[in-house]
Scaffold this motif. Structure first.
Motif, PDB file in Angstrom:
ATOM      1  N   ARG A   1       0.795  -1.572   0.264  1.00 40.61           N
ATOM      2  CA  ARG A   1       0.140  -0.110   0.101  1.00 40.61           C
ATOM      3  C   ARG A   1       1.048   1.461   0.027  1.00 40.61           C
ATOM      4  NH1 ARG A   1      -2.223  -0.675   5.767  1.00 40.61           N
ATOM      5  NH2 ARG A   1      -0.526   0.948   7.611  1.00 40.61           N
ATOM      6  N   THR A   2       0.083   2.063  -0.860  1.00 41.05           N
ATOM      7  CA  THR A   2       0.951   3.757  -0.581  1.00 41.05           C
ATOM      8  C   THR A   2       0.195   4.282   0.595  1.00 41.05           C
ATOM      9  OG1 THR A   2       1.657   2.806  -3.137  1.00 41.05           O
ATOM     10  CG2 THR A   2       1.334   5.048  -2.423  1.00 41.05           C
ATOM     11  N   GLN A   3       1.080   5.284   0.847  1.00 44.63           N
ATOM     12  CA  GLN A   3       0.356   6.496   1.432  1.00 44.63           C
ATOM     13  C   GLN A   3       0.875   8.061   0.641  1.00 44.63           C
ATOM     14  OE1 GLN A   3       2.291   4.999   5.519  1.00 44.63           O
ATOM     15  NE2 GLN A   3       0.570   4.785   6.314  1.00 44.63           N
ATOM     16  N   VAL A   4      -0.263   8.504   1.368  1.00 44.75           N
ATOM     17  CA  VAL A   4       0.422  10.388   0.737  1.00 44.75           C
ATOM     18  C   VAL A   4       0.163  11.322   1.931  1.00 44.75           C
ATOM     19  CG1 VAL A   4      -0.869  12.068  -0.147  1.00 44.75           C
ATOM     20  CG2 VAL A   4      -1.764   9.769  -1.048  1.00 44.75           C
ATOM     21  N   LEU A   5       1.198  11.470   2.555  1.00 41.83           N
ATOM     22  CA  LEU A   5       1.419  12.735   3.524  1.00 41.83           C
ATOM     23  C   LEU A   5       1.266  13.751   3.739  1.00 41.83           C
ATOM     24  CD1 LEU A   5       4.744  10.563   5.402  1.00 41.83           C
ATOM     25  CD2 LEU A   5       1.966   9.423   5.368  1.00 41.83           C
ATOM     26  N   ASP A   6       0.830  14.692   4.478  1.00 38.14           N
ATOM     27  CA  ASP A   6       1.135  16.229   4.677  1.00 38.14           C
ATOM     28  C   ASP A   6       2.455  16.151   4.763  1.00 38.14           C
ATOM     29  OD1 ASP A   6       1.697  16.176   7.362  1.00 38.14           O
ATOM     30  OD2 ASP A   6       0.446  17.149   8.034  1.00 38.14           O
ATOM     31  N   GLU A   7       3.588  17.606   5.024  1.00 40.40           N
ATOM     32  CA  GLU A   7       4.942  17.978   4.621  1.00 40.40           C
ATOM     33  C   GLU A   7       5.467  17.362   6.127  1.00 40.40           C
ATOM     34  OE1 GLU A   7       7.187  21.963   3.421  1.00 40.40           O
ATOM     35  OE2 GLU A   7       5.201  21.668   3.481  1.00 40.40           O
ATOM     36  N   GLU A   8       4.614  17.562   6.778  1.00 34.83           N
ATOM     37  CA  GLU A   8       4.606  17.181   8.372  1.00 34.83           C
ATOM     38  C   GLU A   8       4.634  15.545   8.438  1.00 34.83           C
ATOM     39  OE1 GLU A   8       5.719  19.697  10.330  1.00 34.83           O
ATOM     40  OE2 GLU A   8       5.314  20.686   8.575  1.00 34.83           O
ATOM     41  N   GLY A   9       4.446  15.145   7.901  1.00 37.85           N
ATOM     42  CA  GLY A   9       4.602  13.023   8.136  1.00 37.85           C
ATOM     43  C   GLY A   9       3.014  12.882   8.011  1.00 37.85           C
ATOM     44  N   GLU A  10       2.092  13.324   7.870  1.00 38.90           N
ATOM     45  CA  GLU A  10       0.661  13.185   8.920  1.00 38.90           C
ATOM     46  C   GLU A  10      -0.378  12.287   7.574  1.00 38.90           C
ATOM     47  OE1 GLU A  10      -0.960  12.581  11.918  1.00 38.90           O
ATOM     48  OE2 GLU A  10       0.650  13.714  13.060  1.00 38.90           O
TER      49      GLU A  10
ATOM     50  N   ARG B   1       4.886  12.578  -0.490  1.00 35.95           N
ATOM     51  CA  ARG B   1       4.879  13.585  -0.157  1.00 35.95           C
ATOM     52  C   ARG B   1       4.211  14.749  -0.599  1.00 35.95           C
ATOM     53  NH1 ARG B   1       7.212  11.968   4.928  1.00 35.95           N
ATOM     54  NH2 ARG B   1       8.843  10.501   5.384  1.00 35.95           N
ATOM     55  N   THR B   2       3.381  15.266   0.247  1.00 36.04           N
ATOM     56  CA  THR B   2       2.437  16.385  -0.144  1.00 36.04           C
ATOM     57  C   THR B   2       2.485  17.664  -0.376  1.00 36.04           C
ATOM     58  OG1 THR B   2       0.425  16.153   0.326  1.00 36.04           O
ATOM     59  CG2 THR B   2       0.596  14.358  -1.061  1.00 36.04           C
ATOM     60  N   SER B   3       1.672  18.288  -0.929  1.00 34.48           N
ATOM     61  CA  SER B   3       2.365  19.687   0.462  1.00 34.48           C
ATOM     62  C   SER B   3       1.276  20.057   0.894  1.00 34.48           C
ATOM     63  CB  SER B   3       2.470  21.213  -0.581  1.00 34.48           C
ATOM     64  OG  SER B   3       1.443  21.093  -2.537  1.00 34.48           O
ATOM     65  N   ILE B   4       0.192  19.899   1.560  1.00 32.92           N
ATOM     66  CA  ILE B   4      -1.152  20.257   1.921  1.00 32.92           C
ATOM     67  C   ILE B   4      -0.791  20.262   3.396  1.00 32.92           C
ATOM     68  CG2 ILE B   4      -1.581  17.640   2.686  1.00 32.92           C
ATOM     69  CD1 ILE B   4      -4.436  18.204   2.241  1.00 32.92           C
TER      70      ILE B   4
END
Length: 713
Positions: A69-78, A333-336
């Motif tokens: 599985r892939t995880q989409v994270l915010d910039e802080e790792g959430e 790792r996204t910019s959200i």
């Protein structure tokens, strides 16, 4: 219907079954190095013939990377979202509890570390035990053989391959054994057991021991205790039939079989097994949401997916890219900013309630970096159209979304304003502005230097009249002022500037479907745009003329944590800093005393209202030095086709006399105030070449309706 009786274990049946087992043993024995099984020739099958048949099979099994599985994270790792075709997280054997290892070996292949690819002794023992119990108690295949079967099933791409991987035939057994021999020759026992634990399906959507441990008990595989380990070890034989969430009684019975087997082998003491057997299953089921619809930011997640699926660096075609995203075990790792997202969601949901024939949309972009901080829309993600749900993303540009956008109205006037300043016109440039003007379109110069010249443009005001300069003309959103200003700049430079600032304009002359974009009415926002495009464009002013492409993704890591790709900011100075400083100073007046004065933030902020002809959409695009936000409410039916907002009930109110300042600006203000504590207090750079900064408001009386009424001849 009469219940089927268990098979009676008569001496004749035992002999018959043993005969079959010996036949299989004979066939298998001749091809396994080191196995001295003197049964070649049974039933007329010669060892030479069998060996020749085996030689024709592939010698090795390609063990492809397991789907994770892939995880989409915010910039802080959430975690923002999880994406998977199989809910699996690979772990090393050292990260699996020893009790779990003992349990799976005990029930599936207790001599795993003593035999080779085939354990004939264990196979015969399991056969006799199972016959005596009138059911399957012990596994007959070795763990290595089971791993081969699981791998073939997992890697089967066609119906024929899946059938060949599961059919009950000697040919399959022979093939599996050949592959098993190769695995034993190439890999250590620990590698095989680790791969087996990561490959196995444990029921209820959990693939691999780590996902199973998290799913059923909320713990990591390394922390599994005896009770938990025995349950999970029992599931691999029949993960659907023993699924503890659907068949707890069968799962409990199977768990106790494992405990008895562990006690029989001396892995645990009888007393401990009996004590644990008295306990309940102890489930603490944890769900792992899959896909964007279950994400913390559904439409931002959708934007990320579409953004990555367009990236050819991630695969040769869309199918390869999707497979990598959903099965590659990536960390995206996204910019959200989840705080900004929460503020955006709250602002939009407070302004527009579904179901309604309107769409509220909002996008936040960080100036100077292009980081997309939030994407929100009023129609929730889902398939229930009656409840106002949709899978269509209306907030992002069409390349990554599902809408061509909506007319942005007077928010486009800033591009003419910037073009004028770039050409050297001072902010004091002024015109007398009647209520309506008839302007021959040949007075507007196009990109080839020739007059546009397709007729006469009848443009009217809906705000004020009289003499205006850049400050008052912008603050009061005077249509005739900007028509005359565009006559000075020409229509080419404002158009090209809008493109350079992030508005995706692709049909300048109206060839093919869609309206012409590079036309005199351009300044009134007749061209469709999305909230994201407008936030990106206005972020350019906040960054003093530095335009940065919007980017939702910062970096991707592979399943082992190695950097797969970075997405650095891509920025270019598209207007002079002094031009941006002047624009910022002019647009401050829209909030400081202008139409959007109710949305003052107590710090430097600037923006522009927009209302389209016939009130089909209302906008407010505004920014501080460190955040640009675009808010829009557009009339749209259930399929997203534009319609007038007049008389549309949006939840908290019914829209009459649609205006950007009254409906869209409060949505902008709510989102901005929701994150104000996180934004450092910064000030715009004063315009060095402007002497009339802060020109006093006009004495003309006007209301806050800046609709762009015009006749497009």
């Amino acid at each position: 219907m009469t219940a089927q009786r268990p098979e009676q274990l008569t001496p004749g049946r035992v002999a018959s079954h043993l005969g079959v087992m010996l036949l299989v043993a004979a066939v298998l024995g001749v091809v396994v190095a080191g196995l001295a099984i003197p049964f070649a020739g049974v039933a007329g099958i010669g060892a030479k013939n069998v060996a020749e048949t085996m030689d024709q099979l592939p010698a090795e099994l390609e063990t492809e990377a397991l789907a994770q599985r892939t995880q989409v994270l915010d910039e802080e790792g959430e975690v923002v979202a999880t994406l998977y075709d199989q809910n699996r997280v690979n772990v090393q054997l050292t990260d699996v509890s020893r009790m779990m290892v003992k349990a799976i070996v005990a029930i599936e292949d207790y001599r795993f570390y003593q035999h080779g690819a085939l354990d004939l002794k264990g196979t015969l023992r399991a056969f006799i035990t199972n016959q005596a119990s009138s059911g399957v108690v012990q596994g007959g295949s070795s763990i290595t053989q089971q791993l081969v079967k699981l791998t073939l099933v997992d890697q089967a791409k066609t119906k024929k391959e899946r059938q060949e991987a599961t059919d009950d035939s000697y040919a399959r057994k022979l093939r599996e054994l050949r592959y098993a021999v190769a695995l034993e020759q190439r890999h250590s026992k620990d590698w095989i057991l680790e791969r087996y634990l990561n490959t196995a399906y444990f029921g209820d959507g959990a693939f691999g021991i780590q996902s199973a441990a998290r799913h059923y008990f909320g713990v990591n595989a390394k922390d599994l205790n005896l009770k938990q380990s025995a349950l999970l070890a029992g599931l691999v034989k029949n993960p659907t039939g023993y699924d503890p969430t659907n068949a707890p009684d069968r799962a409990l019975e199977r768990r106790n079989v494992v405990l008895d087997r562990m006690a029989q082998l001396g892995v645990i003491k009888d007393r401990r097994a009996e004590k644990v057997k008295e306990k309940k299953l102890g489930l603490d089921v944890q769900t792992t949401p899959n896909g964007c619809v279950n994400a913390r930011a559904p439409f931002f997640c959708d934007y990320v997916l579409n953004y990555l699926q367009k990236d050819r660096a991630l695969g040769r075609n869309a199918k390869e890219r999707r497979e990598l995203i959903f099965s590659g075990g990536l960390t995206i790792r996204t910019s959200i900013d989840l705080d900004a997202q929460a503020a955006a969601d709250e602002a939009v949901s407070s302004a527009v309630y579904p179901p309604t024939e309107a769409i509220g949309g909002l996008a936040m972009v960080e100036p100077g970096t292009g980081k997309v901080r939030a994407i929100a829309q009023s129609r929730p993600m889902g398939r229930d159209r009656a409840a106002g749900q949709t899978y269509l993303n209306y907030v992002v540009n069409q390349k990554y979304g599902d809408s061509a956008g909506f007319q942005p109205g007077s928010t486009f006037k800033v591009f003419v304003l910037a073009a004028a300043l770039e050409q050297g016109l001072p902010t004091s440039t002024g015109f007398q502005n009647p209520d309506r003007m008839e302007i021959p379109e040949y007075e507007f110069e196009d990109c080839d230097g020739e007059p546009y010249g397709y007729g006469t443009w009848s443009v009217g005001n809906s705000t004020t009249t009289g003499y205006k300069d850049m400050y008052t003309g912008t603050r009061e959103s005077v249509n005739t002022y900007f028509a005359q200003l565009e006559r000075e700049t020409g229509i080419c430079e404002p158009y090209e500037l809008a493109k350079a600032m992030g508005v995706e304009l692709t049909n300048p002359e109206g060839k093919g479907p869609g309206l012409a974009e590079r036309v005199p009415t351009f300044t009134l926002g007749v061209t469709d745009a999305s909230p994201l495009e407008m936030a990106e464009a206005y972020a350019t002013f906040a960054a003093r003329g530095l335009h940065c492409d919007s980017r939702p993704v910062l970096a991707i890591e592979d399943a082992r944590g190695n950097l797969l790709k970075e997405y650095p900011q891509e920025c270019q100075q598209v207007i002079q800093e002094t031009t941006a400083d002047a624009i910022n100073d002019i647009l401050r007046g829209v909030i400081d005393g202008g139409f959007a004065s109710a949305q003052a933030l107590g710090r430097d902020a600037a923006g522009k209202t927009g209302t389209t002809q016939n009130g089909q959409a209302v906008w407010f695009v505004g920014y501080t030095p460190n955040m640009a936000t675009s808010a829009m409410i557009a009339g749209a039916n259930e399929f997203g086709m534009p319609k007038s907002l007049e008389g549309v009930n949006i939840g908290p109110t019914t829209i009459y006399n649609a205006s950007g300042s009254y409906y869209a600006a409060p949505m902008w203000g709510g989102a901005m105030r929701g994150i104000l504590d996180k934004l450092p207090v910064e000030s715009f750079t004063p315009p060095s070449s402007v002497t009339s900064s802060g020109t006093a408001p006009s004495t003309d009386s006007f209301d806050d309706d800046d609709s762009d009424s015009f006749d497009d001849d």
